[in-house]
Design a protein around this motif. Structure first.
Motif, PDB file in Angstrom:
ATOM      1  N   VAL A   1       0.902  -1.377  -0.101  1.00 21.11           N
ATOM      2  CA  VAL A   1      -0.059   0.125   0.055  1.00 21.11           C
ATOM      3  C   VAL A   1       0.948   1.147   0.236  1.00 21.11           C
ATOM      4  N   GLU A   2       0.678   2.282  -0.890  1.00 23.89           N
ATOM      5  CA  GLU A   2       1.783   3.225  -1.027  1.00 23.89           C
ATOM      6  C   GLU A   2       0.958   4.411  -0.394  1.00 23.89           C
ATOM      7  N   SER A   3       1.451   5.598  -0.173  1.00 23.16           N
ATOM      8  CA  SER A   3       0.871   6.435   0.544  1.00 23.16           C
ATOM      9  C   SER A   3      -0.121   7.046  -0.107  1.00 23.16           C
ATOM     10  N   SER A   4      -0.329   7.366  -1.267  1.00 21.86           N
ATOM     11  CA  SER A   4      -1.292   7.910  -1.808  1.00 21.86           C
ATOM     12  C   SER A   4      -2.434   6.669  -1.733  1.00 21.86           C
ATOM     13  N   GLY A   5      -2.441   5.710  -1.362  1.00 20.55           N
ATOM     14  CA  GLY A   5      -3.745   4.639  -0.990  1.00 20.55           C
ATOM     15  C   GLY A   5      -3.487   3.616  -2.230  1.00 20.55           C
ATOM     16  N   LYS A   6      -2.712   3.449  -3.090  1.00 18.27           N
ATOM     17  CA  LYS A   6      -2.599   2.752  -4.488  1.00 18.27           C
ATOM     18  C   LYS A   6      -2.092   1.335  -3.755  1.00 18.27           C
TER      19      LYS A   6
END
Length: 548
Positions: free
Chosen positions: A116-121
């Motif tokens: 999970v990336e900080s953008s929510g991706k």
């Protein structure tokens, strides 16, 4: 496995520096307990259970070459395997993934993992599913596949939208090369759940990042007053209010550090010499300091409330004000900010908001810079954090050689250079400790049995930081290597970061990118070269990277 030549040189240096290397990630995410970004409200740790099920009234849908597969029931369970933080994203190991009430036979063969990336991706790897519809049989599997977005909230959700590669099945081309996924899941645990960046700040006494020069701790008083010759200007709809005096005083209640922002309470805040107008502070509020960059940051005031009186008009404004904090021997604060009207006797005359502009000089403490915390490291003899098993001190020799059966491989534009022998030797000059990171120099670095010539012109220096579960990040600086291959001559240098894997026999691994800085062959060398190698640290043994 890919290896490298010149690359190997750099790697070797890295090796010597620490004894282990690996790539780092630019992005950094955490699962946060509050809707704050960067996260200031606590994070969910490794081992946290994550559960989600299909949103009520929706279906799991996969559109394939032979038709659409629909399932009315689906549930996902997992566990946080990496809590994220500095330079890493959150990882979730899926423990179960079920599909039910489908119009075709559906089964999850392997659960896989999510990142999970900080953008929510959300990026999925290793999830394998099989579907059978009449005589058609297809298998789909994710491999670093973007499958959707995690949206935070009191009850978070995952919107799945992605393309799944078809990797097998009895029906071949009937399945198509991929399937299009659409589904909506509600996250039932943990609650609440938000995705945020992990940012750390400290108030530093020197302009160095990360801060090794001492920090201002809990209880530090911060004072600021209007910059000489300027005014505080409040611009509501009914007129402009100017004050030629204003001062702010606060106290640090959290000095920041790894995974935390500097924060505190505002103890006093005043406005004076406002002509016939009156500006009073009803609530002083709190402050946080974030976004460390080259000694500067942002100071956010929250929870404050002020009243403004102008020619019989009475209004109350509150909200959040964000200042640019410029570090220096005498730091400074400047904004504008939009304040929301939240009360007052004059109703609509106050408008819905007012713009506030001011510039302050920080008079205490001096000097003041906003930096990232210096993550202290030591080379530990045991896998304990903080280190309780003894450390390797100044003068310790670090030795490493290519992992058995592998090669150092350099890939510049003109061809591939492979070396089947390489060794590194270095010495620790700073053993680290509280407020300090391990660093040292490389005394020897060699490459042999190559299909070209690789020589080390400058071995440079190394540092080791980011201790986590016995591992760390090794950074090589000042390295310069020359490579000769079929008449082509190139020089590569630069700074490279590697992951160091601690253990009874530690090791380092790349790839990395080196910049071309010289050589007789110019354009043939390209702008850079990629290299890959894997080394085993033979001394000292064992070796772990830990906090002091």
């Amino acid at each position: 496995m890919r290896r490298l030549g010149v690359v190997g040189v750099v790697l070797v240096i890295a090796l010597i520096a620490l004894g282990l290397a690996g790539g780092t990630t630019a992005s950094a995410s955490v699962l946060c307990k509050t809707a704050t970004n960067p996260c200031t409200g606590g994070t969910y740790a490794k081992g946290t259970s994550v559960e989600a099920s299909l949103k009520s009234g929706t279906k799991f849908a996969l559109t394939t070459g032979f038709g659409e597969i629909r399932c009315s029931q689906s549930a996902i369970k997992g566990e946080v395997s990496n809590a994220g933080g500095e330079s890493t994203n959150v990882s979730i190991a899926l423990t179960s993934f079920s599909l039910g009430e489908c119009n075709c036979g559906a089964k999850v063969l392997t659960n896989g993992t999510w990142s999970v990336e900080s953008s929510g991706k959300v990026v999925s790897s290793g999830t394998e599913t099989t579907f059978e519809c009449l005589e058609t049989h297809c298998i789909f599997q994710t491999k670093n596949t973007s499958i959707g977005t995690l949206k935070g909230g009191e009850m978070a959700s995952v919107t799945m939208e992605g393309t799944l590669p078809r990797t097998g099945g009895r029906s071949g081309t009937t399945c198509g090369s991929s399937g299009t996924l659409k589904a909506e899941y509600t996250v039932t645990a943990p609650e609440p759940l938000y995705v945020a960046e992990q940012t750390s700040t400290v108030l530093c006494k020197t302009s160095s990042n990360p801060c090794p020069g001492g920090t201002y701790g809990k209880g530090t008083t911060i004072e600021a007053s209007l910059k000489s010759g300027t005014k505080s200007v409040l611009d509501p709809p009914f007129g402009t209010i100017e004050c030629s005096e204003s001062s702010i005083k606060g106290e640090v209640t959290n000095p920041g550090g790894e995974g935390a922002l500097v924060s505190g309470s505002v103890s006093s805040w005043s406005f004076g010499k406002c002509g016939s107008d009156i500006v009073s502070v009803l609530k002083s509020g709190t402050f946080t300091i974030g976004s460390a960059k080259e000694g500067d940051g942002t100071l956010k005031l929250e929870g404050f409330e002020i009243t403004a009186e102008h020619v019989g008009t009475h209004c109350i404004y509150s909200g959040t004000a964000t200042f640019s904090l410029k570090g220096g021997e005498m730091a400074s604060l400047s904004n504008p900010s939009a304040l929301q009207r939240t009360g007052g006797r004059s109703g609509p005359f106050c408008g819905s908001s007012a713009t506030w502009t001011a510039e302050y000089t920080v008079t205490a403490p001096e000097p003041l810079w906003v930096e990232e915390p210096s993550i202290s490291t030591v080379l530990c003899k045991a896998a304990t954090n903080p280190c309780t098993g003894g450390t390797y001190g100044k003068g310790t020799t670090i030795e490493a050689s290519l992992k058995s059966g592998t090669k150092s491989v350099l890939d510049p534009p003109f061809g591939t250079i492979e070396c089947s022998e390489s060794s590194i030797k270095g010495e620790v000059t700073n053993p680290g400790g509280e407020g300090s990171i391990v660093s040292g120099t490389t005394s020897s670095l060699t490459f042999k049995s190559c299909n070209g010539t690789v020589s080390v012109l400058k071995a440079g220096a190394f540092s080791i930081k980011t201790p986590k579960e016995g591992n760390g990040t090794l950074t090589l600086e000042g390295l310069e290597t020359t490579v000769e291959f079929v008449g082509i001559h190139c020089i590569y240098s630069g700074t490279s970061s590697f992951t160091l894997k601690g253990g009874e026999m530690a090791w380092i691994q790349s790839p990395a990118t080196l910049s071309r800085t010289g050589g007789r062959s110019e354009g043939f060398c390209g702008a850079s070269a990629t290299w890959t190698a894997e080394y085993t640290i033979t001394a000292p043994e064992p070796l772990f990277v830990e906090g002091p």
